[in-house]
Motif scaffolding. Structure first.
Motif, PDB file in Angstrom:
ATOM      1  N   ALA A 332       0.840  -1.191   0.000  1.00 42.67           N
ATOM      2  CA  ALA A 332       0.000   0.000   0.000  1.00 42.67           C
ATOM      3  C   ALA A 332       0.881   1.249   0.000  1.00 42.67           C
ATOM      4  CB  ALA A 332      -0.910   0.002   1.213  1.00 42.67           C
ATOM      5  N   ALA A 333       0.241   2.397  -0.154  1.00 43.95           N
ATOM      6  CA  ALA A 333       0.976   3.660  -0.197  1.00 43.95           C
ATOM      7  C   ALA A 333       1.312   4.179   1.190  1.00 43.95           C
ATOM      8  CB  ALA A 333       0.168   4.706  -0.958  1.00 43.95           C
ATOM      9  N   SER A 334       0.571   3.735   2.211  1.00 39.56           N
ATOM     10  CA  SER A 334       0.796   4.206   3.577  1.00 39.56           C
ATOM     11  C   SER A 334       0.286   3.159   4.560  1.00 39.56           C
ATOM     12  CB  SER A 334       0.059   5.524   3.813  1.00 39.56           C
ATOM     13  OG  SER A 334      -1.342   5.318   3.798  1.00 39.56           O
ATOM     14  N   PRO A 335       0.721   3.205   5.816  1.00 40.86           N
ATOM     15  CA  PRO A 335       0.197   2.263   6.820  1.00 40.86           C
ATOM     16  C   PRO A 335      -1.317   2.371   6.979  1.00 40.86           C
ATOM     17  CG  PRO A 335       2.197   3.313   7.625  1.00 40.86           C
ATOM     18  CD  PRO A 335       1.834   4.024   6.362  1.00 40.86           C
ATOM     19  N   THR A 336      -1.855   3.572   6.899  1.00 43.16           N
ATOM     20  CA  THR A 336      -3.301   3.754   7.037  1.00 43.16           C
ATOM     21  C   THR A 336      -4.051   3.076   5.898  1.00 43.16           C
ATOM     22  OG1 THR A 336      -2.992   5.855   8.184  1.00 43.16           O
ATOM     23  CG2 THR A 336      -5.160   5.452   7.198  1.00 43.16           C
ATOM     24  N   GLU A 337      -3.545   3.259   4.670  1.00 48.04           N
ATOM     25  CA  GLU A 337      -4.196   2.637   3.522  1.00 48.04           C
ATOM     26  C   GLU A 337      -4.103   1.122   3.597  1.00 48.04           C
ATOM     27  OE1 GLU A 337      -4.263   3.016  -1.346  1.00 48.04           O
ATOM     28  OE2 GLU A 337      -2.364   3.205  -0.272  1.00 48.04           O
ATOM     29  N   ARG A 338      -2.962   0.613   4.061  1.00 44.28           N
ATOM     30  CA  ARG A 338      -2.821  -0.830   4.229  1.00 44.28           C
ATOM     31  C   ARG A 338      -3.866  -1.371   5.195  1.00 44.28           C
ATOM     32  NH1 ARG A 338       2.730  -3.170   6.646  1.00 44.28           N
ATOM     33  NH2 ARG A 338       2.068  -1.853   8.392  1.00 44.28           N
ATOM     34  N   THR A 339      -4.058  -0.688   6.310  1.00 47.86           N
ATOM     35  CA  THR A 339      -5.061  -1.117   7.287  1.00 47.86           C
ATOM     36  C   THR A 339      -6.456  -1.108   6.687  1.00 47.86           C
ATOM     37  OG1 THR A 339      -3.715  -0.253   9.107  1.00 47.86           O
ATOM     38  CG2 THR A 339      -6.043  -0.623   9.557  1.00 47.86           C
ATOM     39  N   GLU A 340      -6.773  -0.088   5.904  1.00 49.42           N
ATOM     40  CA  GLU A 340      -8.089  -0.009   5.271  1.00 49.42           C
ATOM     41  C   GLU A 340      -8.311  -1.164   4.302  1.00 49.42           C
ATOM     42  OE1 GLU A 340      -8.159   3.804   3.454  1.00 49.42           O
ATOM     43  OE2 GLU A 340      -8.461   4.913   5.346  1.00 49.42           O
ATOM     44  N   TRP A 341      -7.278  -1.497   3.514  1.00 50.14           N
ATOM     45  CA  TRP A 341      -7.406  -2.615   2.582  1.00 50.14           C
ATOM     46  C   TRP A 341      -7.598  -3.943   3.318  1.00 50.14           C
ATOM     47  CZ3 TRP A 341      -8.582  -3.092  -2.305  1.00 50.14           C
ATOM     48  CH2 TRP A 341      -8.347  -2.046  -3.198  1.00 50.14           C
ATOM     49  N   ILE A 342      -6.822  -4.157   4.385  1.00 52.54           N
ATOM     50  CA  ILE A 342      -6.936  -5.411   5.136  1.00 52.54           C
ATOM     51  C   ILE A 342      -8.330  -5.562   5.733  1.00 52.54           C
ATOM     52  CG2 ILE A 342      -6.138  -6.620   7.213  1.00 52.54           C
ATOM     53  CD1 ILE A 342      -3.331  -5.651   6.580  1.00 52.54           C
ATOM     54  N   LYS A 343      -8.855  -4.492   6.320  1.00 52.93           N
ATOM     55  CA  LYS A 343     -10.196  -4.548   6.907  1.00 52.93           C
ATOM     56  C   LYS A 343     -11.249  -4.834   5.844  1.00 52.93           C
ATOM     57  CE  LYS A 343      -9.583  -1.550  10.950  1.00 52.93           C
ATOM     58  NZ  LYS A 343     -10.001  -0.284  11.602  1.00 52.93           N
ATOM     59  N   ALA A 344     -11.128  -4.180   4.690  1.00 55.19           N
ATOM     60  CA  ALA A 344     -12.111  -4.380   3.620  1.00 55.19           C
ATOM     61  C   ALA A 344     -12.054  -5.804   3.082  1.00 55.19           C
ATOM     62  CB  ALA A 344     -11.856  -3.375   2.498  1.00 55.19           C
ATOM     63  N   ILE A 345     -10.837  -6.340   2.889  1.00 54.02           N
ATOM     64  CA  ILE A 345     -10.694  -7.705   2.369  1.00 54.02           C
ATOM     65  C   ILE A 345     -11.204  -8.719   3.384  1.00 54.02           C
ATOM     66  CG2 ILE A 345      -8.989  -9.446   1.708  1.00 54.02           C
ATOM     67  CD1 ILE A 345      -7.321  -7.103   0.517  1.00 54.02           C
ATOM     68  N   GLN A 346     -10.906  -8.506   4.656  1.00 49.94           N
ATOM     69  CA  GLN A 346     -11.409  -9.423   5.693  1.00 49.94           C
ATOM     70  C   GLN A 346     -12.941  -9.432   5.702  1.00 49.94           C
ATOM     71  OE1 GLN A 346      -9.385  -7.851   9.158  1.00 49.94           O
ATOM     72  NE2 GLN A 346      -8.045  -9.625   9.277  1.00 49.94           N
ATOM     73  N   SER A 347     -13.551  -8.276   5.545  1.00 48.41           N
ATOM     74  CA  SER A 347     -15.010  -8.192   5.549  1.00 48.41           C
ATOM     75  C   SER A 347     -15.603  -8.967   4.387  1.00 48.41           C
ATOM     76  CB  SER A 347     -15.436  -6.722   5.478  1.00 48.41           C
ATOM     77  OG  SER A 347     -16.835  -6.610   5.361  1.00 48.41           O
ATOM     78  N   VAL A 348     -15.037  -8.793   3.187  1.00 50.77           N
ATOM     79  CA  VAL A 348     -15.554  -9.492   2.005  1.00 50.77           C
ATOM     80  C   VAL A 348     -15.278 -10.995   2.109  1.00 50.77           C
ATOM     81  CG1 VAL A 348     -15.249  -9.766  -0.483  1.00 50.77           C
ATOM     82  CG2 VAL A 348     -15.412  -7.486   0.505  1.00 50.77           C
TER      83      VAL A 348
END
Length: 353
Positions: A332-348
């Protein structure tokens, strides 16, 4: 000779480090008397072993607010071990089997799955070890094949029907009903291993019998050259699914190629139905270059990148391990964006189809 402990359940979980607050994917094996964990499934020796006697398990575990589907195992010496599953059903299945193993161990009993075939008795003269060697005979044994199912290739394996056919034709059993019980015993003692979702689900107790006499249920010998692969080039072939789901998240990430290990910028689109993460050429083009199936996957932050030099990429990485054990490394481009992607993927991964 002392009997080896039975393998009750195995699969990828994310485990918290015992000394530092790091979470890493581990191949976890639940035995009758303990839990072994490995860095990769193919490793011969475990990274560690947790004894179950006198242990207790806690689920759900709310010690880590940002992590879902965590359960805690407290051993007799009051040391805590934390594991994270990919979705609710997976966590509950692990907790159920660990509780059962602890209960039987503390009561001095052997772990045994429920059998719906109690009326059938295996002859005491049957030697499973000798039978296994006969099944592996290059001339007269079960032939290991390359089989294809659901966009995946299973190498060095065979069908459940082939196993029962062989048991009947070799006069090891009188009929297919007895063959099913004998094959189930071979499976429970580790002489056969399930390959693919159908046979794995049955082995985990989601069918009337742990072994399936079916042509689409695949199995393999544990010391064979079995491996599973998806249809792929450097970027995986797109599964021909209708894009009917809602877009949960989209944006650009760096993706590591499977073969050359080089990194390329890709535009990613996450949809909830079907549960796929599609990726595209960011320069344009409506057709995706590939897709990652997310149902049942494990996703986690990556602390160490095994096949990448440190100066090649910044350390803002995460890893997706799919249900059929394909590893994808993304940045990801930043730690915050990485966290957002992980949460979204876990949800799906938890709710998508």
């Amino acid at each position: 000779m002392e009997r080896e402990p039975m393998r009750i359940r195995e699969g990828y979980l994310v485990k918290k480090g015992s000394m530092f607050n790091t979470w890493k994917p581990m191949w976890v094996v639940l035995l009758e008397d303990g839990i072994e964990f490995y860095k990769r499934k193919a490793d011969n020796s475990p990274k560690g072993m947790i004894p179950l006697k006198g242990s207790s398990i806690h689920s759900p575990c709310q010690d880590f607010g940002k992590r879902m589907f965590v359960f805690k195992l407290t051993v007799a010496k009051q040391q805590d071990h934390f594991f994270q599953a990919a979705y609710l059903e997976e966590r509950d299945a692990w907790v159920r089997d660990i509780k059962k193993a602890i209960h039987h161990l503390d009561g001095g009993q052997r772990f045994a799955r429920k059998s719906t075939r109690k009326s059938i008795r295996l002859p005491e003269t049957i030697n499973l070890s000798a039978l296994y060697l006969s099944m592996k005979d290059p001339e007269k044994g079960i032939k290991e094949l390359k089989l294809e199912k659901d966009k995946r290739v299973f190498n060095h394996c065979f069908t459940g029907t082939c196993v029962i056919d062989w048991l009947v034709s070799s006069s090891s059993v009188r009929n297919r009903k007895e063959g099913l019980l004998l094959a189930s015993s071979l499976l429970s003692e580790g002489y056969l291993q399930p390959a693919g979702d159908t046979s794995k689900a049955a082995a985990e107790g989601l069918s009337d019998t742990p072994f399936l006499d079916l042509s689409d249920a695949y199995y393999y010998f544990p010391d064979s050259g079995f491996f599973c692969e998806g249809y792929s080039s450097d970027d995986d072939v797109v599964l021909k699914e209708e894009f009917r789901g809602t877009i949960v998240k989209q944006g650009c990430l760096l993706k590591q190629g499977h073969r050359r290990k080089n990194w390329k910028v890709r535009k990613f689109v996450l949809r909830d139905d079907p549960a796929y993460l599609h990726y595209y050429d960011p320069a344009g083009g409506e057709e995706p270059l590939g897709a990652i199936h997310l149902r049942g996957c494990v996703v986690t932050v990556v602390e160490d990148m095994p096949d990448t030099k440190k100066y090649d990429v910044d350390n803002i990485l995460f890893e997706i391990i799919t249900a059929n054990e394909i590893h994808y490394y993304l940045q990801a481009a930043s730690p915050t964006e990485r966290t957002e992607w992980i949460k979204a993927i876990q949800s799906v991964a938890r709710t998508g189809k």
